[in-house]
Design a protein around this motif. Structure first.
Motif, PDB file in Angstrom:
ATOM      1  N   ASP A   1       0.796  -1.234   0.000  1.00  0.00           N
ATOM      2  CA  ASP A   1       0.000   0.000   0.000  1.00  0.00           C
ATOM      3  C   ASP A   1       0.827   1.282   0.000  1.00  0.00           C
ATOM      4  O   ASP A   1       0.338   2.341   0.390  1.00  0.00           O
ATOM      5  CB  ASP A   1      -0.962   0.026   1.204  1.00  0.00           C
ATOM      6  N   THR A   2       2.073   1.195  -0.441  1.00  0.00           N
ATOM      7  CA  THR A   2       2.905   2.398  -0.461  1.00  0.00           C
ATOM      8  C   THR A   2       2.620   3.232  -1.712  1.00  0.00           C
ATOM      9  O   THR A   2       2.379   2.688  -2.793  1.00  0.00           O
ATOM     10  CB  THR A   2       4.400   2.026  -0.422  1.00  0.00           C
ATOM     11  N   GLY A   3       2.637   4.535  -1.543  1.00  0.00           N
ATOM     12  CA  GLY A   3       2.425   5.431  -2.671  1.00  0.00           C
ATOM     13  C   GLY A   3       3.350   6.627  -2.607  1.00  0.00           C
ATOM     14  O   GLY A   3       4.004   6.875  -1.588  1.00  0.00           O
ATOM     15  N   VAL A   4       3.413   7.359  -3.700  1.00  0.00           N
ATOM     16  CA  VAL A   4       4.242   8.560  -3.803  1.00  0.00           C
ATOM     17  C   VAL A   4       3.344   9.745  -4.127  1.00  0.00           C
ATOM     18  O   VAL A   4       2.436   9.637  -4.965  1.00  0.00           O
ATOM     19  CB  VAL A   4       5.322   8.396  -4.893  1.00  0.00           C
ATOM     20  N   VAL A   5       3.594  10.851  -3.459  1.00  0.00           N
ATOM     21  CA  VAL A   5       2.892  12.101  -3.742  1.00  0.00           C
ATOM     22  C   VAL A   5       3.913  13.125  -4.212  1.00  0.00           C
ATOM     23  O   VAL A   5       4.950  13.326  -3.556  1.00  0.00           O
ATOM     24  CB  VAL A   5       2.161  12.631  -2.495  1.00  0.00           C
TER      25      VAL A   5
ATOM     26  N   GLU B   1      -3.405   3.228   2.310  1.00  0.00           N
ATOM     27  CA  GLU B   1      -4.449   2.222   2.197  1.00  0.00           C
ATOM     28  C   GLU B   1      -5.589   2.813   1.367  1.00  0.00           C
ATOM     29  O   GLU B   1      -5.983   3.959   1.570  1.00  0.00           O
ATOM     30  CB  GLU B   1      -4.964   1.815   3.575  1.00  0.00           C
ATOM     31  N   PRO B   2      -6.136   2.068   0.408  1.00  0.00           N
ATOM     32  CA  PRO B   2      -7.140   2.638  -0.510  1.00  0.00           C
ATOM     33  C   PRO B   2      -8.291   3.342   0.191  1.00  0.00           C
ATOM     34  O   PRO B   2      -8.703   4.438  -0.227  1.00  0.00           O
ATOM     35  CB  PRO B   2      -7.621   1.407  -1.285  1.00  0.00           C
ATOM     36  N   ALA B   3      -8.809   2.744   1.261  1.00  0.00           N
ATOM     37  CA  ALA B   3      -9.975   3.336   1.927  1.00  0.00           C
ATOM     38  C   ALA B   3      -9.646   4.650   2.616  1.00  0.00           C
ATOM     39  O   ALA B   3     -10.545   5.471   2.864  1.00  0.00           O
ATOM     40  CB  ALA B   3     -10.550   2.345   2.941  1.00  0.00           C
TER      41      ALA B   3
ATOM     42  N   ARG C   1      -0.214   5.175  -6.340  1.00  0.00           N
ATOM     43  CA  ARG C   1       0.056   4.029  -5.491  1.00  0.00           C
ATOM     44  C   ARG C   1       0.814   2.979  -6.293  1.00  0.00           C
ATOM     45  O   ARG C   1       0.460   2.660  -7.424  1.00  0.00           O
ATOM     46  CB  ARG C   1      -1.232   3.436  -4.936  1.00  0.00           C
ATOM     47  N   ALA C   2       1.866   2.427  -5.685  1.00  0.00           N
ATOM     48  CA  ALA C   2       2.699   1.453  -6.389  1.00  0.00           C
ATOM     49  C   ALA C   2       1.895   0.234  -6.817  1.00  0.00           C
ATOM     50  O   ALA C   2       2.131  -0.337  -7.888  1.00  0.00           O
ATOM     51  CB  ALA C   2       3.868   1.034  -5.497  1.00  0.00           C
ATOM     52  N   ALA C   3       0.914  -0.181  -6.004  1.00  0.00           N
ATOM     53  CA  ALA C   3       0.125  -1.372  -6.315  1.00  0.00           C
ATOM     54  C   ALA C   3      -0.724  -1.190  -7.571  1.00  0.00           C
ATOM     55  O   ALA C   3      -1.154  -2.177  -8.178  1.00  0.00           O
ATOM     56  CB  ALA C   3      -0.771  -1.728  -5.129  1.00  0.00           C
ATOM     57  N   ASP C   4      -0.962   0.056  -7.972  1.00  0.00           N
ATOM     58  CA  ASP C   4      -1.796   0.325  -9.148  1.00  0.00           C
ATOM     59  C   ASP C   4      -0.988   0.419 -10.436  1.00  0.00           C
ATOM     60  O   ASP C   4      -1.551   0.695 -11.506  1.00  0.00           O
ATOM     61  CB  ASP C   4      -2.561   1.643  -8.955  1.00  0.00           C
TER      62      ASP C   4
END
Length: 212
Positions: A64-68, A123-125, A159-162
Motif C-alpha cells: 500500500d505504499t504510494g508517492v505524492v 491504504e485505498p480506503a 500508489r505502487a500497487a496500481d
C-alpha cells in the motif's frame, strides 16, 4: 595470560594497534555525516532527490505504499512581492508540514525549487482522509516578519500497487502526471488512474526533473 600482568611493552603494542581502529571509526562516522548532509537539502533539512531515491526504493516494496508529488501554488507571487527570504520561510514551513504528514512510516524530500515529494503508506480506503489532511496542512499560512504568507499546493498521488513493475521511476512519473492534472483543476489533489498515458508522463518526468 593474565592481562593485568602484561609487560609494559605489550601494553604499548596493544594501544598502538588500537589507534588505527579508533581513527577509522572516527573517519567512518564523519563520512556518514557528510554523506547524510549531501543527501539533505540545506534550507529545509529534507532529503534531496538522491536521498529520496534510496529511501523510496526501499519503501515501495511495502504494501500500500504510494508517492505524492507536490508543487506549491502562489509561491512565485510571494517571492516577487516579499523577496527570497520570505520564499525561504514558505519552503521551510512546507517542509515541516510535509515531515509531520509523512509520519514515522514515510519520508519527505525537496526535489528542487518549490517541488516536493513524499513516500508513505496509502491504504485505498484512507486515501481521501490522508490527502485531506495534506490540504489542511497547507491551509495554515507561513509567518514571516509579521506577515502571514498564504499559499497552497497541487498534489498528485500514485500508489505502487496500481502500477506495473512498481519501479520508483514509474510511480514518480504517474504521481507527477497526477499533480499536473490537479494544477489544471485549480489546485488540490488528484490520484493517478490506470487510464493515464504513462509513456507521456515518463517523458515529461525525465525532461523536466533531471536537474532537480
Amino acid at each position: 595470560m593474565d592481562p593485568n600482568r602484561l609487560a609494559p611493552q605489550h601494553l604499548h603494542a596493544i594501544a598502538a594497534a588500537a589507534l588505527p581502529l579508533a581513527a577509522w571509526g572516527v573517519h567512518a562516522a564523519l563520512m556518514r555525516r557528510r554523506l547524510d548532509r549531501a543527501r539533505r537539502d540545506p534550507l529545509t533539512g529534507l532529503l534531496t532527490r538522491d536521498g529520496f531515491t534510496i529511501a523510496a526504493t526501499r519503501l515501495l516494496h511495502q504494501p500500500d505504499t504510494g508517492v505524492v508529488v507536490i508543487d506549491l501554488d502562489g509561491f512565485k507571487q510571494i517571492n516577487d512581492t516579499h523577496g527570497h527570504a520570505a520564499g525561504d520561510a514558505v519552503l521551510s514551513h512546507a517542509a515541516r508540514a510535509l515531515t509531520e504528514w509523512a509520519g514515522d512510516h514515510g519520508v519527505a524530500a525537496r526535489l528542487g525549487g518549490d517541488e516536493f515529494a513524499v513516500v508513505r503508506p496509502f491504504e485505498p480506503a484512507w486515501v481521501p482522509v490522508r490527502m485531506g489532511h495534506l490540504a489542511g496542512a497547507f491551509a495554515r499560512p507561513a509567518q514571516w516578519q509579521g506577515h502571514s504568507l498564504h499559499y497552497g499546493a497541487s498534489a498528485g498521488l500514485a500508489r505502487a500497487a496500481d502500477l506495473p513493475g512498481r519501479t520508483l521511476e514509474t510511480v514518480l512519473a504517474a504521481a507527477d502526471a497526477a499533480m499536473y492534472q490537479a494544477k489544471r483543476n485549480g489546485g488540490g489533489w488528484h490520484q493517478h488512474t490506470p487510464s493515464t498515458d504513462l509513456a507521456t508522463a515518463d517523458r515529461r518526468w525525465r525532461r523536466t526533473r533531471t536537474a532537480a
